[in-house]
Design a protein around this motif. Structure first.
Motif, PDB file in Angstrom:
ATOM      1  N   PRO A 487      37.378  36.473 107.336  1.00  0.00           N
ATOM      2  CA  PRO A 487      38.770  36.174 107.198  1.00  0.00           C
ATOM      3  C   PRO A 487      38.869  34.637 107.874  1.00  0.00           C
ATOM      4  CG  PRO A 487      38.602  37.904 108.808  1.00  0.00           C
ATOM      5  CD  PRO A 487      37.176  37.654 108.024  1.00  0.00           C
ATOM      6  N   THR A 488      39.877  34.067 107.372  1.00  0.00           N
ATOM      7  CA  THR A 488      40.439  32.812 108.107  1.00  0.00           C
ATOM      8  C   THR A 488      41.119  33.354 109.542  1.00  0.00           C
ATOM      9  OG1 THR A 488      40.784  31.889 105.887  1.00  0.00           O
ATOM     10  CG2 THR A 488      41.820  30.920 107.695  1.00  0.00           C
ATOM     11  N   ILE A 489      41.979  34.525 109.503  1.00  0.00           N
ATOM     12  CA  ILE A 489      42.490  34.936 110.734  1.00  0.00           C
ATOM     13  C   ILE A 489      41.984  36.417 111.002  1.00  0.00           C
ATOM     14  CG2 ILE A 489      44.826  35.571 111.658  1.00  0.00           C
ATOM     15  CD1 ILE A 489      46.026  33.756 109.870  1.00  0.00           C
ATOM     16  N   PRO A 490      41.237  36.446 111.916  1.00  0.00           N
ATOM     17  CA  PRO A 490      40.590  37.868 112.103  1.00  0.00           C
ATOM     18  C   PRO A 490      41.728  38.907 112.666  1.00  0.00           C
ATOM     19  CG  PRO A 490      39.287  35.912 113.075  1.00  0.00           C
ATOM     20  CD  PRO A 490      40.740  35.462 112.755  1.00  0.00           C
ATOM     21  N   LEU A 491      41.585  39.963 112.269  1.00  0.00           N
ATOM     22  CA  LEU A 491      42.459  41.088 112.783  1.00  0.00           C
ATOM     23  C   LEU A 491      41.554  42.458 112.974  1.00  0.00           C
ATOM     24  CD1 LEU A 491      46.050  40.570 110.986  1.00  0.00           C
ATOM     25  CD2 LEU A 491      45.490  39.989 113.148  1.00  0.00           C
ATOM     26  N   ASP A 492      41.880  43.221 113.966  1.00  0.00           N
ATOM     27  CA  ASP A 492      41.086  44.416 113.925  1.00  0.00           C
ATOM     28  C   ASP A 492      41.828  45.484 113.054  1.00  0.00           C
ATOM     29  OD1 ASP A 492      40.081  46.709 114.510  1.00  0.00           O
ATOM     30  OD2 ASP A 492      39.917  46.415 116.718  1.00  0.00           O
ATOM     31  N   VAL A 493      41.587  45.690 111.860  1.00  0.00           N
ATOM     32  CA  VAL A 493      42.318  46.622 111.129  1.00  0.00           C
ATOM     33  C   VAL A 493      42.293  47.973 111.559  1.00  0.00           C
ATOM     34  CG1 VAL A 493      42.775  47.332 108.857  1.00  0.00           C
ATOM     35  CG2 VAL A 493      41.976  45.037 109.180  1.00  0.00           C
ATOM     36  N   PHE A 494      41.430  48.549 111.959  1.00  0.00           N
ATOM     37  CA  PHE A 494      41.223  50.153 112.463  1.00  0.00           C
ATOM     38  C   PHE A 494      41.003  50.084 113.866  1.00  0.00           C
ATOM     39  CE2 PHE A 494      39.613  50.016 107.733  1.00  0.00           C
ATOM     40  CZ  PHE A 494      40.968  50.848 107.301  1.00  0.00           C
ATOM     41  N   GLY A 495      41.419  49.191 114.767  1.00  0.00           N
ATOM     42  CA  GLY A 495      41.233  49.364 116.010  1.00  0.00           C
ATOM     43  C   GLY A 495      42.520  50.287 116.570  1.00  0.00           C
ATOM     44  N   GLY A 496      42.518  50.396 118.067  1.00  0.00           N
ATOM     45  CA  GLY A 496      43.742  51.040 118.749  1.00  0.00           C
ATOM     46  C   GLY A 496      43.083  52.625 119.056  1.00  0.00           C
TER      47      GLY A 496
END
Length: 517
Positions: A487-496
């Motif tokens: 991705p251009t912008i990394p995000l943790d989709v399944f964190g938490g």
């Protein structure tokens, strides 16, 4: 990330190994299997192909000089309950190690590798041919024929043969464990394009395991040997599946922490014995509910059994969750899936056309059909653009694919495309297309990295070898097999603390980026 091998004590994978995705028809996890099962798996044809470098079985054949035919060139391969007259004959497909015997009353498909040849037990009548290669065109020169999964789909150029090779007709015990092992090993050695990407040397593995064949007598012993052959090869499009002692199994593995966390969750429940059943029937519906609950109640919609969810988030940001690329109805083939999707997409695009920006979510999309991916991407395409190219690993010809604007409502405002490690197969092909568009920004996690269609080779004992066979490249020549699209912008989709908590947070963070545009 490290590959994950899941040992399944379930009816899906027996006691041996892991399981994953596909692109083949009808649903991969199929380009194809999808994981959409199963790229719904890719087309049925893609599940059936195998490759051989043994020129002697086919004669010489220069595919590199082949021309790609326009969609209007194709007609139906099957007429009624028989092969269309123009498509009759014995056709060799050397780039995939395959033969079509459409010459007489008996219809047959054969696979070849390493000097071995065997009949595919899953193809034997006009209906199965229609699933396999539903379209046909006369090639140039006329001694060639081009088969296809759809008029605008992957093209397979064949050469006319006078008869089946001797290797396909001589008397052998092809159900013997030794023959099955050698057929699988030869196919992997000659066909598989990604030994470097997955750090596997099929020839060395087969050589190390071959001494055990001398004492092998049962399919259970063969299954154990194949589990060793496939160990730690984290390519979900490459697997062995079948039935042993009345129980289905699949030897397969994926990469990534998302699947590892899913497996841990699966082990802490008792309702399902089958991992894939649990993912599709229990875990994913709950995830879809999380997304649906975030939407403005006056705008939220579901269709195609959860295959599409759409509505509005805060700040007039649109949301479109695309959770499958095929399998929209249990009995649907590719043409039916495309027909079912079109009016639903028309409605969704109409509902979202006046939003300021859009979040498209394919973070749970395990795959389906490349043609479906193309149909969806056309809704966001401004002009004719290059999409990607693909070719068979052995002697194939590059087939370019383009992006054409849809004739109806299109969305050309900012789009944030949310992906995860679960984004697989045809969903990755969709991502590959969307990344070519100037208004699209990919956010989330890198995708799974399985672009090649999952090619199924039916084996004489009733099992199936599925393997990656093709190399996909973006317009700049990059191949992302085994690594995925970053991705251009990394995000943790399944964190938490829970996967659902991470998913909700990822949607809202993507929406915040959209609000700033």
């Amino acid at each position: 990330m490290d590959g994950l091998r899941i040992c399944l004590p379930s009816t899906e994978a027996g006691v041996m190994q892991g399981y994953g995705l596909g692109r083949g028809r009808p649903a991969n996890l199929t380009s194809s299997d999808s994981l959409g099962e199963e790229k719904v798996a890719a087309s049925a044809f893609l599940r059936k192909i195998g490759i051989s470098g043994v020129v002697a079985l086919f004669g010489s054949f220069a595919q590199a000089s082949a021309q790609i035919l326009p969609p209007q060139s194709f007609q139906s391969t099957v007429e009624g309950d028989s092969i269309a007259h123009a498509a009759r004959g014995v056709w060799g497909l050397p780039s995939y190690g395959m033969l079509f015997d459409f010459s007489g009353r008996a219809i047959g498909v054969y696979h070849q590798a390493g000097g071995l040849c065997w009949h595919d037990p899953e193809v034997g009548d006009a209906a199965s041919v229609n699933d396999l290669v539903p379209y046909y065109a006369v090639g140039a020169p006329p001694s060639t024929a081009v088969f296809a999964t759809a008029p605008d789909g992957t093209q397979y150029r064949t050469e006319s043969l006078s008869a089946l090779p001797v290797a396909c007709t001589k008397e052998l015990d092809r159900k013997a464990p030794g023959f099955i092992f050698e057929a699988i090993a030869a196919s992997l050695i000659e066909l598989y394009p990604f030994q470097r990407e997955h750090d596997v040397d099929w020839a060395a593995r087969a050589k190390a395991l071959r001494p055990r064949l001398a004492t092998m007598k049962t399919d259970r012993e063969l299954q154990a040997l194949l589990a060793e052959l496939f160990r730690n090869v984290a390519d979900p499009h490459t697997s062995i599946s079948g039935t042993l002692d009345g129980r289905p199994f699949r030897i397969r593995a994926f990469r990534g922490q998302d699947f590892q966390r899913l497996w841990q969750l699966f082990e802490h429940q008792s309702q399902y014995n089958n991992f894939l059943d649990w993912v599709k029937k229990s875990w994913m519906p709950n995830e879809f509910n999380q997304a649906y609950a975030l939407l403005d109640p006056a705008t939220r919609q579901r269709a195609l059994d959860g295959g599409l969810i759409w509505g509005r988030l805060g700040g007039n940001v649109g949301f479109l969750s695309i959770n499958a690329m095929a399998g929209f109805r249990d009995d649907a083939d590719l043409a039916a899936d495309r027909a079912l999707l079109k009016p639903v997409l028309d409605r969704a695009m109409h509902d979202l056309e006046d939003t300021r920006a859009l979040v498209i979510d394919v973070s749970h999309n395990l795959g389906g059909e490349d043609e479906v991916a193309a149909d969806i991407a056309a809704r966001f395409t401004d002009k004719l653009r290059e999409a990607y190219s693909k070719r068979a690993y052995r002697g194939g010809v590059d087939q370019p694919f383009e992006m054409s604007p849809y004739a109806g409502t299109r969305y050309l405002k900012p789009v944030y495309l949310l992906t995860s490690e679960l984004t697989s197969s045809a969903a990755e092909v969709f991502t590959l297309r969307m990344r070519n568009l100037p208004q699209v920004t990919q956010v989330g996690e890198s995708t799974q990295g399985i672009f090649s269609d999952s090619t199924d080779k039916g084996l004489p004992n009733g099992w199936t070898l599925s393997l990656s066979t093709e190399i996909y490249r973006d317009p700049r020549g990059n191949n992302y097999e085994g690594v995925g699209l970053s991705p251009t912008i990394p995000l943790d989709v399944f964190g938490g603390r829970s996967m659902s908590e991470g998913y909700r947070g990822a949607i809202l963070r993507a929406a915040e980026f959209a609000k700033r545009r």
